[in-house]
Design a protein around this motif. Sequence first.
Motif, short mmCIF file in Angstrom:
data_model
loop_
_atom_site.label_atom_id
_atom_site.label_comp_id
_atom_site.label_asym_id
_atom_site.label_seq_id
_atom_site.Cartn_x
_atom_site.Cartn_y
_atom_site.Cartn_z
N ALA A 35 -110.01 46.50 42.54
CA ALA A 35 -111.08 45.80 41.84
C ALA A 35 -111.89 44.99 42.82
O ALA A 35 -111.38 44.52 43.84
CB ALA A 35 -110.49 44.88 40.78
N ALA A 36 -113.20 44.85 42.54
CA ALA A 36 -114.04 44.05 43.41
C ALA A 36 -113.48 42.64 43.48
O ALA A 36 -113.13 42.03 42.49
CB ALA A 36 -115.47 44.01 42.86
N GLY A 37 -113.38 42.13 44.72
CA GLY A 37 -112.88 40.79 44.92
C GLY A 37 -111.36 40.72 45.02
O GLY A 37 -110.81 39.66 45.31
N ALA A 38 -110.67 41.83 44.76
CA ALA A 38 -109.21 41.81 44.85
C ALA A 38 -108.77 41.96 46.29
O ALA A 38 -109.45 42.53 47.12
CB ALA A 38 -108.62 42.94 44.00
N ALA A 39 -107.59 41.47 46.56
CA ALA A 39 -106.97 41.61 47.89
C ALA A 39 -107.92 41.19 48.99
O ALA A 39 -108.12 41.91 49.96
CB ALA A 39 -106.51 43.06 48.09
N GLY A 178 -120.57 58.73 56.47
CA GLY A 178 -121.08 57.55 55.78
C GLY A 178 -121.38 57.81 54.32
O GLY A 178 -121.30 56.89 53.49
N GLY A 179 -121.74 59.04 53.97
CA GLY A 179 -121.90 59.39 52.56
C GLY A 179 -120.58 59.33 51.83
O GLY A 179 -120.50 58.85 50.69
N GLN A 180 -119.54 59.81 52.49
CA GLN A 180 -118.21 59.67 51.91
C GLN A 180 -117.87 58.20 51.77
O GLN A 180 -117.33 57.76 50.74
CB GLN A 180 -117.17 60.37 52.77
CG GLN A 180 -115.75 60.23 52.25
CD GLN A 180 -114.77 61.10 52.99
OE1 GLN A 180 -114.88 62.32 53.01
NE2 GLN A 180 -113.79 60.47 53.63
N GLY A 181 -118.19 57.40 52.80
CA GLY A 181 -117.93 55.97 52.74
C GLY A 181 -118.64 55.30 51.58
O GLY A 181 -118.07 54.46 50.88
N ALA A 182 -119.90 55.67 51.36
CA ALA A 182 -120.66 55.09 50.25
C ALA A 182 -119.98 55.39 48.92
O ALA A 182 -119.84 54.50 48.05
CB ALA A 182 -122.09 55.62 50.26
N LEU A 183 -119.55 56.63 48.73
CA LEU A 183 -118.89 57.00 47.48
C LEU A 183 -117.53 56.32 47.35
O LEU A 183 -117.16 55.85 46.26
CB LEU A 183 -118.73 58.52 47.42
CG LEU A 183 -120.04 59.33 47.38
CD1 LEU A 183 -119.76 60.81 47.59
CD2 LEU A 183 -120.77 59.10 46.05
N LEU A 184 -116.79 56.25 48.45
CA LEU A 184 -115.48 55.60 48.40
C LEU A 184 -115.59 54.12 48.07
O LEU A 184 -114.87 53.60 47.21
CB LEU A 184 -114.76 55.75 49.74
CG LEU A 184 -114.22 57.13 50.10
CD1 LEU A 184 -113.52 57.10 51.45
CD2 LEU A 184 -113.27 57.64 49.02
N TYR A 185 -116.49 53.42 48.73
CA TYR A 185 -116.60 51.99 48.49
C TYR A 185 -117.06 51.71 47.07
O TYR A 185 -116.58 50.78 46.42
CB TYR A 185 -117.55 51.36 49.50
CG TYR A 185 -117.00 51.24 50.91
CD1 TYR A 185 -115.70 51.63 51.21
CD2 TYR A 185 -117.78 50.73 51.94
CE1 TYR A 185 -115.19 51.53 52.50
CE2 TYR A 185 -117.28 50.61 53.23
CZ TYR A 185 -115.99 51.01 53.51
OH TYR A 185 -115.49 50.89 54.78
N ALA A 186 -118.00 52.51 46.57
CA ALA A 186 -118.46 52.32 45.20
C ALA A 186 -117.35 52.59 44.19
O ALA A 186 -117.25 51.90 43.16
CB ALA A 186 -119.66 53.22 44.92
N HIS A 189 -114.03 49.98 44.81
CA HIS A 189 -114.31 48.55 44.60
C HIS A 189 -115.29 48.41 43.42
O HIS A 189 -116.46 48.10 43.62
CB HIS A 189 -114.85 47.92 45.88
CG HIS A 189 -113.91 48.02 47.03
ND1 HIS A 189 -112.95 47.07 47.30
CD2 HIS A 189 -113.73 49.01 47.95
CE1 HIS A 189 -112.23 47.45 48.34
NE2 HIS A 189 -112.69 48.63 48.74
N PRO A 190 -114.81 48.66 42.22
CA PRO A 190 -115.70 48.64 41.06
C PRO A 190 -116.47 47.31 40.96
O PRO A 190 -115.90 46.24 41.09
CB PRO A 190 -114.74 48.81 39.88
CG PRO A 190 -113.55 49.52 40.45
CD PRO A 190 -113.41 48.99 41.85
N HIS A 250 -114.12 59.49 37.94
CA HIS A 250 -114.13 58.64 36.74
C HIS A 250 -114.46 57.19 37.07
O HIS A 250 -114.88 56.44 36.19
CB HIS A 250 -112.79 58.73 36.01
CG HIS A 250 -111.59 58.42 36.85
ND1 HIS A 250 -111.23 59.19 37.93
CD2 HIS A 250 -110.68 57.42 36.78
CE1 HIS A 250 -110.14 58.70 38.48
NE2 HIS A 250 -109.79 57.62 37.81
N HIS A 251 -114.31 56.80 38.34
CA HIS A 251 -114.69 55.45 38.75
C HIS A 251 -116.17 55.38 39.15
O HIS A 251 -116.68 54.28 39.36
CB HIS A 251 -113.83 54.98 39.92
CG HIS A 251 -112.39 54.79 39.56
ND1 HIS A 251 -111.95 53.77 38.76
CD2 HIS A 251 -111.28 55.50 39.88
CE1 HIS A 251 -110.64 53.84 38.59
NE2 HIS A 251 -110.21 54.89 39.27
#
Length: 332
Positions: A35-39, A178-186, A189-190, A250-251
């Motif tokens: 979750a955004a802000g977690a850990a 970096g495209g993979q990174g953009a998708l992963l981070y989005a 980290h909801p 789904h995220h």
Amino acid sequence: MTRSWIGRRAVVAATFLLALSPLAPAAAAPPVVEAAGAALRPAGAEVVAVTKVAERLTDLSVRSPALGGRVVKVRLLTPDGWNPADRRQHWPSFWLLAGCCGDYTAWSGTDIAKIESLRKVLVVMPEAGWNGWYSNWWNHGAGGDPAWETFHTVELRRLLEKDWGASSNRVVAGLSMGGQGALLYAARHPGMFRAAAAYSASAHPLLNTESINRIMGFFGGQGGDPRRVWGDPVAQRNIWAAHDPYYLAHHLKSLPLYLSSGDGTAGPFDQPDALEADFNRQNKALAAALTQAGAKRLTTNFYGPGTHAWPYWQRELHSSLPILLTALNVRP
């Protein structure tokens, strides 16, 4: 390619050479999503130097605990009126991620500084390692392996919002790695990003044996052990799935998303390219998964002839800007 990683646990050198691009450019276990802000750890990253590169271009040198104390660069393309000394100012931020085997300066070779609408946002272009893959390497902390995801989503985010005029209003885009990174981070980290765009991304590295071997070739670049990033694709398949955007659809389904890629055949600028053809198949698989998951704000541009090259990514950046800037409530 006559041997597979899955079958022989070996990276074939020919695969790595095939995978290199002109960048200087059975069911998986459920992925873990933060979750955004977690850990929010570790803390304590600090800016140790500031360099003005050009008008509106400033480089920050950041010492990062998540990277074992290493100092890395972050390039900022700053908005009109930006003044980091004025703590009352906070600008929408546009994270723009580089691909493998380039660095934080990669996007500076495009026309981003000339795009008028980007004078209204803070563009963040962070270092991500020659082949860091926007991931906390699975045994990070052992042998100095990096935690790039923590550096970007925790340490750098905090620094930018505390001292460098960034707001919590963010979008993210990137090319290839970096495209993979953009998708992963989005996805992982909801709530952190309001929209994401990926150009010629590694969007489903577990698609098939060819895709696995290709990314293992990248992981093994510069003589490294390819298992250091996400582990073994069989023994640590759950870690791989947790970093495969296909399994995170789904995220992502509620976000405005932009996916684009060519089919690897010769386009107006180049020769045929097996890497882009593979990533095209991956992106189409992700698009299908997003549609099945109920995504309503997905835009795709699978533009046919075209390869893994900068003229396409610059064009696709322009095409995706209306979606990204609208999500920031900035007039394109």
